[in-house]
Design a protein around this motif. Structure first.
Motif, PDB file in Angstrom:
ATOM      1  N   PRO A  51     -21.011   6.475   4.583  1.00 28.26           N
ATOM      2  CA  PRO A  51     -21.484   7.536   4.666  1.00 28.26           C
ATOM      3  C   PRO A  51     -21.339   8.526   3.517  1.00 28.26           C
ATOM      4  O   PRO A  51     -20.308   7.614   2.570  1.00 28.26           O
ATOM      5  CB  PRO A  51     -20.530   8.279   6.090  1.00 28.26           C
ATOM      6  N   ASP A  52     -21.344   9.790   3.453  1.00 30.91           N
ATOM      7  CA  ASP A  52     -21.290  10.534   2.234  1.00 30.91           C
ATOM      8  C   ASP A  52     -20.314  10.359   2.747  1.00 30.91           C
ATOM      9  O   ASP A  52     -19.812  11.005   3.481  1.00 30.91           O
ATOM     10  CB  ASP A  52     -22.691  11.480   2.793  1.00 30.91           C
ATOM     11  N   HIS A  53     -19.758  10.986   1.074  1.00 31.79           N
ATOM     12  CA  HIS A  53     -18.217  10.811   1.394  1.00 31.79           C
ATOM     13  C   HIS A  53     -17.979  11.640  -0.269  1.00 31.79           C
ATOM     14  O   HIS A  53     -18.560  12.099  -0.791  1.00 31.79           O
ATOM     15  CB  HIS A  53     -17.087  10.088   0.996  1.00 31.79           C
ATOM     16  N   TRP A  54     -16.551  12.740   0.108  1.00 30.68           N
ATOM     17  CA  TRP A  54     -16.525  13.825  -1.255  1.00 30.68           C
ATOM     18  C   TRP A  54     -14.704  13.481  -1.508  1.00 30.68           C
ATOM     19  O   TRP A  54     -14.013  13.497  -0.056  1.00 30.68           O
ATOM     20  CB  TRP A  54     -16.664  15.153  -1.140  1.00 30.68           C
ATOM     21  N   CYS A  55     -14.060  14.368  -2.107  1.00 31.92           N
ATOM     22  CA  CYS A  55     -12.679  14.884  -2.285  1.00 31.92           C
ATOM     23  C   CYS A  55     -12.070  15.852  -2.008  1.00 31.92           C
ATOM     24  O   CYS A  55     -12.439  16.695  -1.536  1.00 31.92           O
ATOM     25  CB  CYS A  55     -12.493  14.531  -3.633  1.00 31.92           C
ATOM     26  N   HIS A  56     -11.360  15.445  -0.401  1.00 31.88           N
ATOM     27  CA  HIS A  56     -10.039  15.935   0.414  1.00 31.88           C
ATOM     28  C   HIS A  56      -9.194  17.484  -0.695  1.00 31.88           C
ATOM     29  O   HIS A  56      -8.793  16.773  -1.038  1.00 31.88           O
ATOM     30  CB  HIS A  56     -10.074  15.936   1.423  1.00 31.88           C
ATOM     31  N   VAL A  57      -9.681  18.242  -0.161  1.00 30.82           N
ATOM     32  CA  VAL A  57      -9.849  19.661  -1.670  1.00 30.82           C
ATOM     33  C   VAL A  57      -8.948  20.559  -0.168  1.00 30.82           C
ATOM     34  O   VAL A  57      -9.120  21.120   0.438  1.00 30.82           O
ATOM     35  CB  VAL A  57      -9.793  20.032  -2.323  1.00 30.82           C
ATOM     36  N   PRO A  58      -7.291  20.482  -0.373  1.00 29.80           N
ATOM     37  CA  PRO A  58      -6.157  21.282   1.071  1.00 29.80           C
ATOM     38  C   PRO A  58      -6.430  22.707  -0.189  1.00 29.80           C
ATOM     39  O   PRO A  58      -6.241  22.895  -1.151  1.00 29.80           O
ATOM     40  CB  PRO A  58      -5.014  20.959   0.387  1.00 29.80           C
ATOM     41  N   GLY A  59      -6.752  23.587   1.343  1.00 31.23           N
ATOM     42  CA  GLY A  59      -7.190  24.946   0.990  1.00 31.23           C
ATOM     43  C   GLY A  59      -8.212  26.499   1.315  1.00 31.23           C
ATOM     44  O   GLY A  59      -8.225  27.390   1.738  1.00 31.23           O
ATOM     45  N   ARG A  60      -9.195  25.158   2.306  1.00 32.41           N
ATOM     46  CA  ARG A  60     -10.200  25.779   2.429  1.00 32.41           C
ATOM     47  C   ARG A  60      -9.707  26.643   3.522  1.00 32.41           C
ATOM     48  O   ARG A  60     -10.304  27.516   4.144  1.00 32.41           O
ATOM     49  CB  ARG A  60     -11.407  24.981   3.083  1.00 32.41           C
ATOM     50  N   GLU A  61      -8.776  25.970   4.632  1.00 33.21           N
ATOM     51  CA  GLU A  61      -8.420  26.643   5.620  1.00 33.21           C
ATOM     52  C   GLU A  61      -8.022  28.301   5.384  1.00 33.21           C
ATOM     53  O   GLU A  61      -8.045  28.869   6.331  1.00 33.21           O
ATOM     54  CB  GLU A  61      -7.079  26.276   6.513  1.00 33.21           C
ATOM     55  N   HIS A  62      -7.417  28.209   4.685  1.00 29.91           N
ATOM     56  CA  HIS A  62      -7.277  30.286   3.865  1.00 29.91           C
ATOM     57  C   HIS A  62      -8.315  30.739   3.989  1.00 29.91           C
ATOM     58  O   HIS A  62      -7.768  32.093   3.324  1.00 29.91           O
ATOM     59  CB  HIS A  62      -6.037  29.892   2.603  1.00 29.91           C
ATOM     60  N   THR A  63      -9.502  29.997   3.385  1.00 27.50           N
ATOM     61  CA  THR A  63     -10.726  31.036   3.066  1.00 27.50           C
ATOM     62  C   THR A  63     -10.914  31.453   4.238  1.00 27.50           C
ATOM     63  O   THR A  63     -11.537  30.693   5.436  1.00 27.50           O
ATOM     64  CB  THR A  63     -11.392  30.460   1.889  1.00 27.50           C
ATOM     65  N   ASN A  64     -12.457  31.741   3.763  1.00 28.62           N
ATOM     66  CA  ASN A  64     -13.564  31.951   5.478  1.00 28.62           C
ATOM     67  C   ASN A  64     -14.454  31.275   4.464  1.00 28.62           C
ATOM     68  O   ASN A  64     -16.282  31.275   4.584  1.00 28.62           O
ATOM     69  CB  ASN A  64     -14.136  33.084   5.247  1.00 28.62           C
ATOM     70  N   ARG A 125     -10.222  11.633   0.900  1.00 32.28           N
ATOM     71  CA  ARG A 125     -11.720  11.934   1.726  1.00 32.28           C
ATOM     72  C   ARG A 125     -11.906  12.418   2.799  1.00 32.28           C
ATOM     73  O   ARG A 125     -11.593  11.953   2.959  1.00 32.28           O
ATOM     74  CB  ARG A 125     -12.770  10.668   0.628  1.00 32.28           C
ATOM     75  N   ASP A 126     -13.086  12.751   2.342  1.00 35.23           N
ATOM     76  CA  ASP A 126     -13.781  13.364   3.835  1.00 35.23           C
ATOM     77  C   ASP A 126     -14.844  12.865   3.039  1.00 35.23           C
ATOM     78  O   ASP A 126     -15.778  12.262   2.927  1.00 35.23           O
ATOM     79  CB  ASP A 126     -13.982  14.504   3.752  1.00 35.23           C
ATOM     80  N   TYR A 127     -15.213  12.692   4.865  1.00 40.16           N
ATOM     81  CA  TYR A 127     -16.977  11.830   5.061  1.00 40.16           C
ATOM     82  C   TYR A 127     -17.623  12.171   6.386  1.00 40.16           C
ATOM     83  O   TYR A 127     -17.287  13.044   6.895  1.00 40.16           O
ATOM     84  CB  TYR A 127     -16.325  10.265   5.728  1.00 40.16           C
TER      85      TYR A 127
END
Length: 446
Positions: A51-64, A125-127
């Motif tokens: 599947p398509d994948h990319w690096c998991h980067v923490p911090g998005r949960e603190h933004t909109n 990574r996130d998939y």
């Protein structure tokens, strides 16, 4: 033995080789085996999809921010195998995004700002879960530094087929097709179940993958050869899996892609059946390779143009259509060329050779995934040209007396003219009378 085989063939022609029993056998075993056997044989293709994948980067949960906006902020760009600029699948910017207090999206997302940042490889990574909730690749993270795991697994399956075909091909002629068929079913079921519990241990996963592929070829060969020996040869068919790996990695719905490239074999079978019985096996095989090579050309030209993706995909499907015909005909030709006493052994030798070459198939597809999307089709184009030329030098088997012994096999086709079409001999359907010697040899068997 050869005389008994010849007499048996005559008896089958006399009593009928296209009756209710033969039809039931071919519908139940040959047709059903293509469906159910194909499921166990081919499920590894979808299970190993990337599947398509990319690096998991923490911090998005603190933004909109949306996922797309977060990728723009945190992931560097790279050029993919189609020449398009995309987000990196294995790297991210070296920034601790969870500590940022003041967010200015326009400033953070500027090219000037990104040029100042260092890049590092990511470990998590996130998939994309549009089509798969999970595959072996996404579950075990077989991408980036481990991206060869998938390719090696496909190659190991082919190695298992080579080893298994070498042994079970001979055993089929020695101990009979039926017992080999049951062993084949048991082996592939055990191997596929075992892979479910070993994905976290690649060494053990590789071993059970090989075991599960030992009998993959004999699973189909045994009932097909029985069908050929008791019924009309053209009833027998084999599923052809060329281009499956390439199409399975294509953009779009992977299940729809898999369905289309599989469904195209149905009309290919009917056309192969008609052509092989009309112009013969040899010319059908050669011309099909030529047409396949011709449709490789638009695929090579258009593969990297997004606006022409549909045309390129359709061209690949057409290539699969013609290659399915060649696979049908070449297997039929092989079964008819080998003498009865060595039919499964001979067919297995040919299968071993093709599978040894086929081991390189996953690596050819890998070239397209890693370097240029067109490389596999370019190589396929060359192979089709070579196949067309080589196919012309095989003996024609349509309307020919098939060899029953090794001596007959050695001279089979030697009297055929190169530029000729097969013709049905006069009285061919009426020559069913058994000689006294043939009846005496068959008496202990009746």
């Amino acid at each position: 033995m050869a005389a008994e085989d010849a007499a048996f063939d005559k008896i089958m022609e006399m009593v009928g080789n296209d009756g209710a029993f033969q039809k039931r056998f071919n519908y139940i075993y040959n047709a059903a085996m293509v469906i159910f056997g194909g499921m166990s044989f081919m499920n590894i293709i979808l299970a190993l999809n990337v599947p398509d994948h990319w690096c998991h980067v923490p911090g998005r949960e603190h933004t909109n921010y949306t996922l797309e906006q977060w990728k723009h902020l945190t992931l560097p760009r790279e050029t993919d195998v189609k020449g398009l600029t995309t987000f990196s699948k294995c790297q991210m910017y070296d920034v601790n995004w969870t500590t940022i207090q003041s967010w200015d999206y326009e400033n953070w997302n500027s090219t000037r700002h990104h040029e100042k940042l260092n890049v590092l490889d990511c470990d998590v990574r996130d998939y994309d879960k549009t089509w798969y909730q999970s595959t072996i690749v996404s579950q075990e993270d077989w991408v980036c530094s481990k991206d060869m795991y998938q390719t090696n697994t496909f190659a190991l399956n082919r190695i298992g087929e080579v080893i298994g075909t070498f042994f079970f091909g001979q055993l089929g002629d020695r101990f009979g097709r039926r017992i080999i068929f049951y062993i084949s079913v048991s082996s592939i079921v055990f191997g596929r179940i075992a892979t479910m519990f070993t994905t976290s241990y690649f060494t053990w996963f590789s071993i059970v993958s090989i075991v599960g592929s030992f009998c993959a070829i004999s699973l189909f060969q045994s009932p097909f050869i029985i069908g050929m020996e008791i019924s009309k040869p053209m009833i027998c068919t084999l599923a052809y899996f060329t281009l499956i790996l390439y199409i399975a990695q294509a953009d779009g719905n992977p299940f729809l892609n898999f369905f289309i490239q599989s469904a195209i074999e149905a009309p290919a079978f009917f056309l192969a059946n008609y052509m092989a019985n009309t112009v013969g096996r040899r010319w059908t095989n050669s011309f099909s390779f030529i047409f396949a090579s011709l449709f490789c050309i638009p695929t090579i030209i258009l593969a990297n143009y997004v606006e022409w993706q549909m045309v390129a995909t359709c061209s690949v499907v057409v290539v699969k259509f013609w290659l399915a015909i060649t696979f049908f005909v070449i297997n039929l030709q092989a079964m008819e060329t080998y003498p009865t006493c060595l039919r499964q052994t001979g067919l297995s030798i040919g299968t071993i050779g093709s599978n040894i070459i086929g081991i390189f198939g996953p690596y050819i597809v890998y070239l397209g995934q890693k370097f240029d999307n067109r490389y596999p089709i370019m190589i396929l184009f060359v192979l089709c040209i070579l196949g067309s030329i080589c196919g012309l030098f095989l003996p024609e088997t349509l309307h020919q007396k098939l060899p029953d012994s090794m001596n007959e096999a050695r001279v089979f086709g030697a009297d055929q003219k190169f530029w000729s079409l097969p013709k049905k001999a006069k009285g061919e359907d009426k020559n069913h009378n058994l000689t006294t010697d043939e009846l005496e040899r068959l008496d202990p068997l009746l």
